[in-house]
Scaffold this motif. Structure first.
Motif, PDB file in Angstrom:
ATOM      1  N   ILE A  65      -0.080   2.051  20.448  1.00 22.54           N
ATOM      2  CA  ILE A  65       0.313   3.346  19.796  1.00 22.54           C
ATOM      3  C   ILE A  65       0.890   3.232  18.639  1.00 22.54           C
ATOM      4  CG2 ILE A  65       1.608   5.338  20.381  1.00 22.54           C
ATOM      5  CD1 ILE A  65       0.759   5.195  23.321  1.00 22.54           C
ATOM      6  N   ILE A  66       1.861   2.301  18.505  1.00 20.95           N
ATOM      7  CA  ILE A  66       2.472   2.008  17.392  1.00 20.95           C
ATOM      8  C   ILE A  66       1.512   1.454  16.296  1.00 20.95           C
ATOM      9  CG2 ILE A  66       4.019   0.222  15.963  1.00 20.95           C
ATOM     10  CD1 ILE A  66       6.075   0.833  18.377  1.00 20.95           C
ATOM     11  N   LEU A  67       0.635   0.511  16.641  1.00 22.01           N
ATOM     12  CA  LEU A  67      -0.374   0.037  15.674  1.00 22.01           C
ATOM     13  C   LEU A  67      -1.354   1.186  15.248  1.00 22.01           C
ATOM     14  CD1 LEU A  67      -2.027  -2.242  14.308  1.00 22.01           C
ATOM     15  CD2 LEU A  67      -3.593  -2.358  16.239  1.00 22.01           C
ATOM     16  N   ALA A  68      -1.554   2.072  16.153  1.00 21.66           N
ATOM     17  CA  ALA A  68      -2.589   3.243  15.764  1.00 21.66           C
ATOM     18  C   ALA A  68      -1.866   4.241  14.606  1.00 21.66           C
ATOM     19  CB  ALA A  68      -3.032   4.130  16.991  1.00 21.66           C
ATOM     20  N   ILE A  69      -0.607   4.364  15.041  1.00 23.63           N
ATOM     21  CA  ILE A  69       0.448   5.145  14.096  1.00 23.63           C
ATOM     22  C   ILE A  69       0.501   4.459  12.659  1.00 23.63           C
ATOM     23  CG2 ILE A  69       2.602   6.044  13.544  1.00 23.63           C
ATOM     24  CD1 ILE A  69       2.730   6.538  16.588  1.00 23.63           C
ATOM     25  N   SER A  70       0.811   3.110  12.659  1.00 22.36           N
ATOM     26  CA  SER A  70       0.910   2.294  11.365  1.00 22.36           C
ATOM     27  C   SER A  70      -0.391   2.235  10.632  1.00 22.36           C
ATOM     28  CB  SER A  70       1.384   0.816  11.730  1.00 22.36           C
ATOM     29  OG  SER A  70       2.232   0.954  12.664  1.00 22.36           O
ATOM     30  N   LEU A  71      -1.576   2.306  11.517  1.00 24.67           N
ATOM     31  CA  LEU A  71      -2.965   2.375  10.553  1.00 24.67           C
ATOM     32  C   LEU A  71      -2.971   3.751   9.903  1.00 24.67           C
ATOM     33  CD1 LEU A  71      -5.297   0.441  12.958  1.00 24.67           C
ATOM     34  CD2 LEU A  71      -4.641  -0.213  10.738  1.00 24.67           C
ATOM     35  N   LEU A  72      -2.905   4.755  10.736  1.00 16.58           N
ATOM     36  CA  LEU A  72      -2.765   6.080  10.373  1.00 16.58           C
ATOM     37  C   LEU A  72      -2.050   6.539   8.947  1.00 16.58           C
ATOM     38  CD1 LEU A  72      -4.390   8.715  11.031  1.00 16.58           C
ATOM     39  CD2 LEU A  72      -2.530   9.540  12.200  1.00 16.58           C
ATOM     40  N   ILE A  73      -0.693   6.024   9.270  1.00 18.06           N
ATOM     41  CA  ILE A  73       0.199   6.327   8.033  1.00 18.06           C
ATOM     42  C   ILE A  73      -0.227   5.656   6.982  1.00 18.06           C
ATOM     43  CG2 ILE A  73       2.248   5.980   7.161  1.00 18.06           C
ATOM     44  CD1 ILE A  73       3.533   6.875   9.949  1.00 18.06           C
ATOM     45  N   ALA A  74      -0.666   4.114   7.057  1.00 21.40           N
ATOM     46  CA  ALA A  74      -1.168   3.333   5.817  1.00 21.40           C
ATOM     47  C   ALA A  74      -2.419   3.998   5.215  1.00 21.40           C
ATOM     48  CB  ALA A  74      -1.377   1.945   6.495  1.00 21.40           C
ATOM     49  N   GLY A  75      -3.197   4.399   5.992  1.00 24.51           N
ATOM     50  CA  GLY A  75      -4.373   5.070   5.430  1.00 24.51           C
ATOM     51  C   GLY A  75      -4.257   6.209   4.838  1.00 24.51           C
ATOM     52  N   LEU A  76      -3.369   7.109   5.215  1.00 32.73           N
ATOM     53  CA  LEU A  76      -3.393   8.276   4.547  1.00 32.73           C
ATOM     54  C   LEU A  76      -2.178   8.387   3.518  1.00 32.73           C
ATOM     55  CD1 LEU A  76      -2.839  10.882   7.738  1.00 32.73           C
ATOM     56  CD2 LEU A  76      -4.700  10.727   6.041  1.00 32.73           C
ATOM     57  N   LEU A  77      -0.962   7.723   3.529  1.00 28.99           N
ATOM     58  CA  LEU A  77      -0.177   7.480   2.370  1.00 28.99           C
ATOM     59  C   LEU A  77      -0.853   6.737   1.299  1.00 28.99           C
ATOM     60  CD1 LEU A  77       3.530   6.862   4.037  1.00 28.99           C
ATOM     61  CD2 LEU A  77       2.341   9.064   3.105  1.00 28.99           C
ATOM     62  N   SER A  78      -1.421   5.744   1.605  1.00 26.59           N
ATOM     63  CA  SER A  78      -2.092   5.095   0.394  1.00 26.59           C
ATOM     64  C   SER A  78      -3.066   5.873  -0.440  1.00 26.59           C
ATOM     65  CB  SER A  78      -2.548   3.575   0.840  1.00 26.59           C
ATOM     66  OG  SER A  78      -3.683   3.740   1.673  1.00 26.59           O
ATOM     67  N   ALA A  79      -3.904   6.580   0.261  1.00 30.72           N
ATOM     68  CA  ALA A  79      -4.781   7.428  -0.102  1.00 30.72           C
ATOM     69  C   ALA A  79      -4.229   8.508  -0.855  1.00 30.72           C
ATOM     70  CB  ALA A  79      -5.517   8.133   0.842  1.00 30.72           C
ATOM     71  N   GLN A  80      -2.975   9.066  -0.533  1.00 27.31           N
ATOM     72  CA  GLN A  80      -2.168  10.124  -1.319  1.00 27.31           C
ATOM     73  C   GLN A  80      -1.625   9.290  -2.579  1.00 27.31           C
ATOM     74  OE1 GLN A  80       1.363  11.520  -0.119  1.00 27.31           O
ATOM     75  NE2 GLN A  80       0.873  13.571  -0.872  1.00 27.31           N
ATOM     76  N   ALA A  81      -1.189   8.183  -2.301  1.00 21.19           N
ATOM     77  CA  ALA A  81      -0.496   7.713  -3.481  1.00 21.19           C
ATOM     78  C   ALA A  81      -1.580   7.324  -4.522  1.00 21.19           C
ATOM     79  CB  ALA A  81       0.416   6.327  -2.933  1.00 21.19           C
ATOM     80  N   ALA A  82      -2.774   6.684  -4.233  1.00 17.44           N
ATOM     81  CA  ALA A  82      -3.711   6.613  -5.286  1.00 17.44           C
ATOM     82  C   ALA A  82      -4.134   7.759  -5.994  1.00 17.44           C
ATOM     83  CB  ALA A  82      -5.098   5.882  -4.515  1.00 17.44           C
ATOM     84  N   TRP A  83      -4.315   9.021  -5.281  1.00 17.62           N
ATOM     85  CA  TRP A  83      -4.732  10.239  -5.578  1.00 17.62           C
ATOM     86  C   TRP A  83      -3.948  10.769  -6.619  1.00 17.62           C
ATOM     87  CZ3 TRP A  83      -9.460  12.375  -5.536  1.00 17.62           C
ATOM     88  CH2 TRP A  83      -9.632  13.745  -5.873  1.00 17.62           C
TER      89      TRP A  83
END
Lengths: 545, 582
Positions: free
Chosen positions: B160-178
């Motif tokens: 579950i922690i892995l899933a959350i980490s992957l989700l957060i990494a994906g969303l936040l890095s996308a937002q930062a790039a945008w």
């Protein structure tokens, strides 16, 4: 192409600083990768094999967390410093290029496609961002990590180290081999890509012509046909280049598998320990990552360096020697005499101007005519002291032009070029360039003489204070009228006009004709390069080249 | 529908292929995870020294994953590129079809070469939509799900922690790039445009600046702009690396959590020891697919801009549908009666109340300086622009009732800025042939070239008629281009010829010869000659003098010469100039 162009380091000191920084960062990163692997291997082995409790490995977990924090900080720091260095390097390159262009002078500039050069120096250089942020750090990592990781593996297990030592060099070797093999094909393919876009662009640009001949309808089919041809040709090349990527991928994954299986088998017969096995297993993939990443950034390198290399060419052009101060030019030159003047541009065999003889006297208007390439602009360049004649002499009231101080000579001339320069500022500033101490009434008078109706709020909303800028769509006619106003304000004894009526509407053409008559009446030496009958008709003297 | 979605719709025919590519791409990443996880399991198990046979399955799995990664990647790239290139051709064809309807009057793009070039590179950019946006983002999502499920099966808390980490990494890095893309667009785009423009000005005005002793001042002004641009980039730097740092941090969190929870679970007997390495190794490999996300977002931002520009053109209203009925045109008389018209959205002169009559088989000239409205008349005759009022008739038939093609098959217009295609000399000439299927002999082409005195020039080219001319005919001089356009014109079949400035860029003697040739070649048809050069028009049967969009004088050359107005003044001036030139 070389991985790192020494000219970048030479021309942009920010790049040099960044290389030092990123090398340091690379070494630290390599250290962290190794320490992380050792901690993990030891921890996993001791918990699994020796049944160690969580409390006794707490220190190692904290160490792991610290490494994570440091690696995050380093990753961020790398990007921040890379962005800053890239911005500084771009600034340094641009500044150097502009200084160089000022040094090289107008004749050199006219031999360049200046819009392309400006675009390269601005948008083109943006590709350097990726070069700094991704490529250069990977380049350092590719040099540091395989070696240091290899040494650590060697201390744990000779066989694994041999597998790594044999396979890692295969990656750059294959890259080079496949690169050599496919480069020509890829190059020609890039040309096709350019050709395809070019073909499309050509069709669009030519649409009005195709339409005029009723031939525009069936071209959509041509676009499909050319597109399909291109696709099959491209896929042929892509197959090869993807295959090469496949081989590289395979080398990396198969060697991991090889190491894992060989360690596994040796563990079974008891000749090996789990701790070393895990450390090696974590480290082996790390050895291949930087080199593979380097391959994926290769495209960015080509793009980023393409623009920079174009600027290096400019920067490495030899500047002309500055002529020492000579004699001051006469205050009111009466005659300028060209006697058998020849000129050949450096690097050319053909003379641009051959055996040109003419006399220009005050109070007369001379039209210089001739087909393009006959040397009209070259004659002007000689007169303006942008170049010195290769043979023959030009004299001003008897003094050789080459011996006159350049600045004092140019003060005697007003130039109305085809596309006069205007600053990003007010109309007043644009005109007062000719005489910075001029009063508003002088400027207004000059404007009136040049037909620049600054009180017409329809054309100039705020009179002399109207802001103009190169990008705000000042028409050619307005530019020439501004330049004429400058010429009237400057009141220099010689006025040179370069094709002053080309691509102008009738009214502006009439105005320029009138201005020339005014200038002549004030005793100026008026010289114009032109092929327009309307100007030739009012000339006192026609010099045909 | 938003522009990006509309571009995506062009990929509908290959969507199945793109889905397969996405699955293969996920398989690539999953293979990496599998390789590391099974390797960890293999050596952990081996450390317990079981019989080798029990490890056979794991060994095969390790080898399979090692192979499948490369193979999946190879096929993914192959099929996705093939499908994308096919769809790109569809976009080009659709865009061309639309531009063909609009050209040249309905759209400003035909007046700006750089806008056309930009549109073409916009189309090239759309290939990134599947290749660099869709496939990476979807396969990263699939990979993350598979990795998380695998980890949850082994150790739910760590999973579950892995899933959350992957989700957060994906969303936040996308937002930062945008955000970084948006802020760089906002802060720097205008400055950069300004810098480019002022550098172009600086280069173009080098001679002026040297003469005004203003080079250094102008240089410092540009450097100041450059400095602001550099400062803007410098101040943005701190936000720049956030995307990559977020992924590194998230991976670290997942790794430390898996280690901590894994050790605790082994201690408490909730996790078999051989799986400890597996649960720790999964986060090491699981984040590879996420690293592509910031780039995917940046690519999307670029694609969006390109898609907007393409859609803007696709959405431009084309002319009210032209009638398809082609009544037979028998007489070639061309008449403009009281015509008012102008180029849409352009600064060009508006034509007002123009009346011109070109009876069957006559030669007339329209005289006027540049900007007088001559070229607008040519555009009307070619039916490139619609009339605001008045009547354009051909053989007494109102051209509004004729299709554009029908009019153009009788009236052939050679514009002043006629295009020279980047193809061979022969192909350039053959465009004038009435139908694509009709072949023209080389001999005919040579004759046309000889008429315009271009035969020697073409013979000297490396491959003669088959020499490919450079971009926009750049290998030819201005005068040579002019004559090639004329040669092409002479190959066409027309009842009415409209030639716009055929003698521009030619010297006086050559211009006179060309006018004679044009007169000879058009002997059995009508000719409308548009020119600024009065000497071209002395043999014409009727002349119209234009200025500022209106007809100022009209009559036969002798009438106008004796009228003592603009025509005679200009004619005398030209004769005087000719006399001076000897």
């Amino acid at each position: 192409m070389r991985p790192l162009d020494p000219r970048l380091l030479r021309h942009a000191s920010a790049a040099k600083t960044f290389m030092v920084f990123t090398t340091a960062l690379g070494i630290i990163t390599a250290g962290l990768v190794i320490v992380q692997a050792i901690i993990l291997g030891e921890l996993l082995a001791s918990v699994f094999m020796d049944g160690k409790q969580l409390s006794s490995v707490r220190g190692q977990i904290v160490g792991l967390a610290l490494i994570v924090i440091v690696r995050t900080a380093l990753s961020w720091l790398n990007d921040v410093v890379a962005t800053r260095s890239s911005a500084l390097a771009k600034n340094q390159l641009r500044t150097a290029v502009m200084d160089k262009v000022a040094d090289l002078g107008p004749v050199w500039v006219s031999s360049q496609r200046s819009a392309e050069l400006a675009t390269v120096a601005t948008r083109g250089l943006d590709a350097l961002d990726v070069y700094f942020a991704r490529y250069l750090p990977q380049l350092i990592l590719a040099a540091v990590i395989p070696l240091s990781v290899g040494v650590v593996i060697l201390t744990q297990d000779v066989l694994s180290a041999v597998i790594v030592a044999l396979t890692v060099p295969l990656i750059p070797f294959f890259m080079a081999l496949i690169g050599k093999f496919t480069q020509d094909k890829v190059d020609s393919q890039w040309n096709t890509l350019a050709t395809l876009s070019g073909h499309f662009l050509d069709l669009i640009a030519g649409l009005p012509t195709l339409k005029a001949f009723n031939r525009s309808k069936n071209q959509a089919r041509a676009i499909r046909e050319v597109g399909d041809d291109y696709r099959s040709a491209t896929m042929g090349v892509l197959r090869i280049s993807f295959l090469s990527a496949f081989v590289l991928e395979l080398i990396a994954t198969l060697s991991v598998a090889l190491v894992a299986v060989s360690i596994g088998l040796r563990l079974v017969n008891g000749s090996f320990h789990l701790r070393e096995g895990l450390i090696i297993l974590i480290l082996v993939p790390e050895a291949y990552i930087p080199l593979r990443q380097l391959g994926t950034h290769f495209h960015a390198v080509q793009e980023g360096m393409g623009a920079a290399v174009r600027l290096f060419e400019v920067l490495d052009t030899e500047s002309p020697q500055e002529v020492s101060l000579g004699q001051q030019a006469p205050t009111e030159p009466q005659t300028v005499n060209f006697q058998g003047v020849h000129f050949t541009y450096p690097g050319y065999d053909v003379e641009a101007l051959s055996d040109f003889t003419a006399t220009f006297t005050s109070g007369t208007f001379t039209a210089v005519t001739g087909p393009s390439g006959a040397g009209k602009s070259t004659a002007l360049n000689v007169l303006l002291k942008f170049v010195d004649p290769t043979k023959g002499t030009v004299t001003v009231d008897g003094h050789p032009l080459t011996e006159l101080d350049t600045a004092s000579w140019r003060e005697k001339i007003s130039l109305v070029s085809q596309h006069p320069w205007i600053p990003n500022g007010t109309i007043r500033e644009a005109i007062a360039m000719a005489k910075p101490w001029a009063t508003d009434s002088h400027i207004a008078q000059a404007c009136a003489q040049a037909g620049l109706n600054v009180t017409d709020t329809h054309e100039f909303a705020a009179g002399l204070d109207t802001h103009i800028s190169p990008s705000s769509g000042v028409s050619v006619g307005q530019r020439r009228r501004i330049a004429l106003a400058r010429a009237f304000l400057r009141d220099a004894p010689i006025v040179v006009l370069d094709e002053p009526t080309a691509s102008l509407d009738g009214a502006t053409e009439d105005l320029i004709t009138q201005s020339i008559a005014d200038l002549k009446a004030r005793g100026k030496i008026v010289i114009s390069v032109t092929h327009r009958e309307s100007l030739i008709a009012i000339a006192d003297q026609v010099v045909a080249l | 529908m938003n522009p990006t979605r509309r571009m995506w719709a062009f990929f509908a025919p290959v969507r199945g292929t793109l889905y397969w590519s996405t699955l293969l791409s996920s398989l690539t990443f999953i293979s990496s995870i599998g390789l590391l996880a099974t390797s960890g399991w293999l050596i952990s198990n081996a450390a317990l020294r079981p019989p080798v046979l029990t490890l056979e399955v794991a060994i095969v799995a390790v080898r399979t994953f090692a192979l499948s990664r490369g193979i999946a990647r190879y096929f993914e790239r192959l099929i996705s590129h093939n499908a994308t290139l096919a769809s790109l051709t569809d976009i080009r064809a659709a865009l061309y079809t639309k531009l063909e309807e609009l050209a040249p009057a309905r759209i400003g793009i035909f007046r700006r070469g750089d806008m056309m070039a930009r549109l073409v590179s916009d189309v090239d950019d759309i290939q990134n939509l599947p290749l660099r946006v869709f496939i990476p983002i979807v396969s990263a999502t699939l990979t993350s799900i598979v990795a998380s499920v695998l980890a949850i099966v082994i150790l739910p808390t760590a999973g579950i922690i892995l899933a959350i980490s992957l989700l957060i990494a994906g969303l936040l890095s996308a937002q930062a790039a945008w955000r970084s893309a948006a802020s760089s667009e906002k802060q720097s785009a205008a400055l950069q445009g300004e810098l480019t423009d002022s550098m172009i000005e600086f280069f173009a005005g080098a001679a002026d600046l040297a003469m005004l002793d203003h080079t250094q001042q102008s240089l410092s002004a540009i450097k100041a702009t450059d400095e602001s641009l550099t400062q803007a980039s410098l101040s943005r730097a701190f936000a720049q690396g956030l995307g990559a740092a977020i992924i590194t941090a998230a991976q670290g969190v997942a790794l430390v959590a898996a280690t901590y929870l894994g050790v605790a679970a082994v201690n408490s007997g909730n996790l078999v020891g051989v799986n400890l390495a597996v649960i720790v190794f999964i986060p090491l490999a699981a984040f590879e697919s996420i690293t592509a996300i910031p780039n995917a977002v940046l690519a999307l931002a670029r694609v969006r801009g390109s898609a907007e520009r393409i859609c803007e053109i696709l959405d431009t209203q084309s002319t009210s549908s032209a009638p398809e009925t082609t009544s037979a045109v028998i007489d070639s008389r061309v008449q403009l009666a009281d015509v008012t018209a102008r180029w849409p959205n352009a600064l060009d002169t508006t034509l007002s109340n123009i009346s011109i009559d070109v009876p069957h088989h006559t030669r007339i000239a329209l005289v006027g300086r540049s900007g007088s409205g001559k070229s607008t008349v040519a555009a009307i005759l070619a039916k490139f622009i619609e009339l605001e009022s008045g009547l354009y008739s051909l053989g007494a038939i109102d051209t509004a009732t004729l299709s554009d093609e029908a009019v153009r098959s009788h009236v052939v217009v050679s514009a002043q800025d006629a295009h020279i295609f980047a193809t061979s000399v022969a192909e350039n000439l053959k465009i004038a042939s009435p139908s694509a299927t009709e072949t023209i002999d080389d001999e005919v082409l040579w004759n046309a070239l000889e008429l315009v005195e271009l035969d020697d020039v073409v013979r000297a080219l490396p491959e003669g008629l088959n020499t490919v001319l450079g971009d926009r005919g750049q290998t030819l001089s201005g005068g040579q281009r002019q004559r090639l356009i004329l040669a092409r014109m002479l190959l066409a079949r027309a009842d009415v010829w409209v030639l716009d400035e055929p003698t521009e860029h030619l010297d006086a003697e050559q211009a006179d010869r060309m006018i004679t040739r044009i007169n000879e070649a058009t002997e059995h048809s009508s000719l409308v000659l548009l020119t600024h050069r009065i000497l071209d028009t002395v043999t014409m049967s009727h002349i119209y003098v234009m200025d500022n969009g209106q007809i100022r004088e009209a009559g036969t050359p002798t009438q106008l010469e004796s009228a003592g107005k603009t025509y005679s003044t200009l004619l005398n001036r030209e004769r005087q100039a000719q006399h001076k030139l000897g």
